[in-house]
Design a protein around this motif. Structure first.
Motif, short mmCIF file in Angstrom:
data_model
loop_
_atom_site.label_atom_id
_atom_site.label_comp_id
_atom_site.label_asym_id
_atom_site.label_seq_id
_atom_site.Cartn_x
_atom_site.Cartn_y
_atom_site.Cartn_z
N LYS A 159 0.82 -1.23 0.00
CA LYS A 159 0.00 0.00 0.00
C LYS A 159 0.85 1.26 0.00
CE LYS A 159 -3.35 -2.94 0.34
NZ LYS A 159 -3.77 -3.52 -0.94
N LEU A 160 1.94 1.23 -0.72
CA LEU A 160 2.83 2.38 -0.84
C LEU A 160 2.54 3.05 -2.18
CD1 LEU A 160 6.06 0.47 0.25
CD2 LEU A 160 4.72 2.01 1.69
N THR A 161 1.88 4.17 -2.15
CA THR A 161 1.42 4.77 -3.41
C THR A 161 2.12 6.08 -3.77
OG1 THR A 161 -0.36 5.85 -2.22
CG2 THR A 161 -0.89 3.74 -3.26
N LYS A 162 2.77 6.70 -2.79
CA LYS A 162 3.47 7.96 -3.09
C LYS A 162 4.97 7.67 -3.14
CE LYS A 162 0.12 10.86 -0.71
NZ LYS A 162 -0.08 11.68 0.50
N VAL A 163 5.52 7.78 -4.33
CA VAL A 163 6.91 7.39 -4.54
C VAL A 163 7.78 8.62 -4.75
CG1 VAL A 163 8.49 6.04 -5.98
CG2 VAL A 163 6.14 5.24 -5.60
N ALA A 164 8.89 8.69 -4.01
CA ALA A 164 9.92 9.70 -4.29
C ALA A 164 11.10 8.96 -4.89
CB ALA A 164 10.33 10.42 -3.01
N LEU A 165 11.65 9.52 -5.94
CA LEU A 165 12.77 8.86 -6.64
C LEU A 165 14.02 9.72 -6.51
CD1 LEU A 165 13.86 6.73 -8.72
CD2 LEU A 165 13.05 8.28 -10.51
N ILE A 166 15.10 9.09 -6.08
CA ILE A 166 16.41 9.76 -6.12
C ILE A 166 17.22 9.02 -7.17
CG2 ILE A 166 18.48 10.37 -4.80
CD1 ILE A 166 16.79 10.18 -2.25
N VAL A 218 7.37 5.86 0.05
CA VAL A 218 8.52 5.02 -0.30
C VAL A 218 9.52 5.86 -1.09
CG1 VAL A 218 7.26 4.12 -2.31
CG2 VAL A 218 9.25 2.89 -1.49
N VAL A 219 10.78 5.65 -0.79
CA VAL A 219 11.85 6.37 -1.51
C VAL A 219 12.64 5.33 -2.30
CG1 VAL A 219 13.80 7.94 -1.32
CG2 VAL A 219 12.01 7.95 0.43
N TYR A 220 12.66 5.50 -3.61
CA TYR A 220 13.37 4.55 -4.48
C TYR A 220 14.71 5.17 -4.85
CZ TYR A 220 13.99 0.94 -8.05
OH TYR A 220 14.45 -0.11 -8.80
N VAL A 221 15.79 4.44 -4.59
CA VAL A 221 17.14 4.94 -4.87
C VAL A 221 17.66 4.26 -6.14
CG1 VAL A 221 19.50 5.15 -3.98
CG2 VAL A 221 17.55 5.30 -2.40
#
Lengths: 376, 289
Positions: A159-166, A218-221
């Protein structure tokens, strides 16, 4: 003692027989790996897989002469890689070379194509590596598949719907950003922020502050080498408590050893190390014996890439032909499928192998598989 | 809230920049030696702390090793590189090239000994705590700011109130006059190197625990030191401190409007602006042509 015609023939015959091993061709393939610089951590990982394949090929004697690898230091950067590739092509004259890293692979691909030298990537995962021409092959599933595997898992299971991408500001990072922008809306999720970081950046406390303000779940690296480890550490140091996620580039021992990695989601190609087919069984057994640890996907990929050369070159020699890049390409197309670590695999038309993608969680310093996604 | 958070982060970064830049500025201001290997001093201090700390000897021995290592390295460079070059009346450019070469050599030696990857000193002090409503500050940020205040305040006291400080200022203003008064310019130069090298130690130690180290980290340190020295005004210690803090703040606050990949460009845009609009820097004197 008189010299008779029969004796002369016998002597010449004996010399021919003795000279036979000398006439057997030594096989040399190239490898452009990061052996120094911030990405040198990958070099040892890649080499351990390739070197084991050389041991196996030479032990089996499937080629007319011993196989060796000429390593050149790419530093994980395009410019040194082009210098190394030029040397491999023009001086060492290899018909086949191993490549790693998206930027490096793209940089050397034109040299490979122009000189008809096969370049095989087992480490870079930029999606556009599938479009570099017929002399460029990938024995690793590319990052677009990794994103397509983890996005539904994050949304549906966690249920992780807001993603920040680095993402790192290079072809890999840019391709990953494009992939997220395409994939997230399909499952009702959104990319709340995307932060690009330069390849040399070390300071991420400001980015961490931005990530916190973004409200991401969630933060995707999408970086690699030591930088990705610094990003994860500094995110946690600076109060980011959101779920962290990354791709197969994070599967290196230094990253797993980082306490801040605990609980991270990562993806990678799924290979059953307990499979009983002879190639996988031999590889896993010997790898564990030689290096005293379980192999990772990178070890497998470069073992497979090197083994693939052995299989193709042996078949070409059996036909009585010279082992050239062109002959290797034609033989790959002719043979179609290969028994490699992970089972029997077939190349797609674009020169890329398909493997199932596993979503894993880092627990106690190791990656534990959560689910597996198959792509056709 | 984000602006406040970035300002605090910038203040921490600026404090570290000020500490690293002021050592370079002190050495350059008083000796006119373009000490490009100042970044190498930073690297030597940082890795010595890392090695001693990781060997399990604790923080205090690590700090001591870093301080001794930095001072000895700075003095050795002066004695073994700069003094011989000056004796042979080497040009400013000769000094720069020699100093640059030392920086590269140190980078490679550190790489051979410790590896070329990142290393980090693991400490809970780098972990931020929420001060109030989504504003996080790590204990190391406070320590960085405190170090800057103490060390730079101490330096200002030494320069203004002690015999050593007066000698340094005299050397900066008029080396011939120093000789006339019976002082040995070489000894004063050595003091400048010792004090300047010592000033990088807190920044080097804090960096080892926050952003980590690799052998080439000295290049960034040197570029920032150079930028802060020019922006602050060559020869002005308060100007360099102010510029270091401002550059740190600008780099961090720039994230409000640009991606992090452009923050270094912001630093150097400020540098270019000062060179063109105010070449004497914030608090510096006008440079004679």
């Amino acid at each position: 003692m008189s010299i008779t015609l029969r004796n002369t023939f016998a002597a010449v015959g004996a010399l021919v027989c003795l000279a036979q091993p000398l006439a057997a061709a030594d096989h040399t393939i190239g490898a452009l790996f990061p052996l120094s610089g911030p990405n040198a951590v990958y070099g040892d990982v890649f080499m351990s897989g390739a070197d084991l394949a050389v041991d196996h090929i030479n032990a089996d004697g499937i080629l007319s002469g011993p196989l060796s690898i000429a390593y050149e230091d790419s530093q994980g950067l395009p410019q040194p890689a082009v210098v190394g590739m030029t040397k491999l092509v023009n001086v060492t004259k290899v018909p086949y070379t191993l490549s790693a890293f998206t930027g490096v692979s793209k940089a050397i691909s034109t040299l490979a194509m122009r000189n008809k030298v096969v370049a095989v990537n087992g480490g870079g995962v930029g999606p556009d590596l599938a479009t570099l021409g017929e002399y460029f092959w990938n024995v690793i599933p590319l990052a677009n598949l990794e994103v397509r595997a983890i996005v539904p898992y994050m949304v549906n299971e966690r249920k992780l719907t807001k993603v920040a991408l680095i993402y790192i500001d290079d072809p890999l990072g840019q391709a990953m950003e494009a992939e997220f922008e395409t994939e997230l809306p399909k499952v009702g999720a959104e990319l709340v922020e995307a932060y690009s970081v330069p390849t040399t950046a070390q300071q991420f406390s400001g980015v961490a502050a931005q990530v916190r303000s973004s409200g991401a779940d969630v933060v995707y690296v999408a970086s690699y080498g030591n930088q990705q480890i610094q990003i994860v550490k500094q995110l946690r140091d600076n109060g980011v408590d959101a779920q962290l996620a990354s791709y197969s580039g994070y599967a290196v021992p230094d990253a797993f050893a980082l306490p801040e990695s605990e609980g991270m989601l990562i993806t990678g190609q799924g290979v059953d190390l307990e499979a009983q087919d002879p190639v996988t069984k031999r590889f896993v057994t010997d790898y564990r014996a030689k290096y005293d640890r379980d192999p990772t996907a990178y070890n497998i990929n470069y073992y497979n890439a090197t083994l693939l050369y052995g299989v193709l070159a042996a078949a070409i020699e059996k036909d009585g032909n010279d082992v050239t890049g062109e002959a290797l390409l034609n033989k790959r197309k002719e043979m179609g499928s290969f028994d490699l670590v992970g089972g029997t695999v077939t190349f797609q038309d674009n020169g890329t192998l398909l493997f199932p993608i596993q979503v894993k969680e880092i627990k106690n310093g190791a990656a534990e598989a959560l689910t597996s996604v198959n792509f056709e | 809230m984000l602006a406040i958070q970035l300002a605090i982060t910038g203040l921490q970064t600026g404090a570290l920049y000020a500490l690293t830049a002021v050592g370079f500025s002190l050495i350059f201001g008083s000796t006119r030696i373009f000490h490009f290997a100042h970044g190498a001093t930073f690297v030597v201090a940082a890795y010595l702390f890392y090695a001693v700390f990781n060997a399990g000897w604790g923080v205090a021995p690590g700090i001591l090793a870093a301080a001794i290592g930095a001072v000895v390295f700075g003095l050795a460079l002066d004695r073994l590189v700069y003094v011989p070059i000056q004796r042979h009346e080497g040009s400013f450019f000769t000094v720069f090239v020699a100093s640059f070469g030392v920086g590269i050599a140190v980078q490679n030696i550190i790489g051979m000994v410790f590896g070329r990857g990142f290393v980090t000193v693991n400490t809970s002090l780098s972990r931020s705590v929420e001060m109030f409503d989504n504003i996080y500050v790590s204990p190391l940020a406070w320590i960085a700011i405190l170090c800057a205040v103490v060390f730079l305040g101490g330096l200002q006291f030494v320069l203004l109130k002690t015999h050593v400080g007066m000698s340094l200022r005299a050397l900066s203003d008029n080396p011939e006059l120093v000789r006339t008064f019976g002082l040995d310019p070489r000894r004063i130069e050595a003091m400048a190197f010792a004090i300047g090298s010592l000033l990088v130690v807190p920044a080097a130690i804090i960096t080892s625990a926050t952003t980590g180290l690799n052998p080439s980290v000295g290049h960034h340190v040197m570029l920032i030191s150079l930028a802060a020295t020019i922006v602050g005004g060559i020869g002005s210690i308060p100007g360099t401190v102010l510029a270091g803090v401002l550059l740190g703040l600008a780099e961090s606050m720039a994230l409000l409007v640009v991606d992090s990949q452009w923050t270094e460009a912001v630093t150097f845009a400020i540098l270019f602006a000062f060179i063109i609009i105010r070449p004497s820097g914030l608090l510096g004197r006008t440079i004679a042509h």
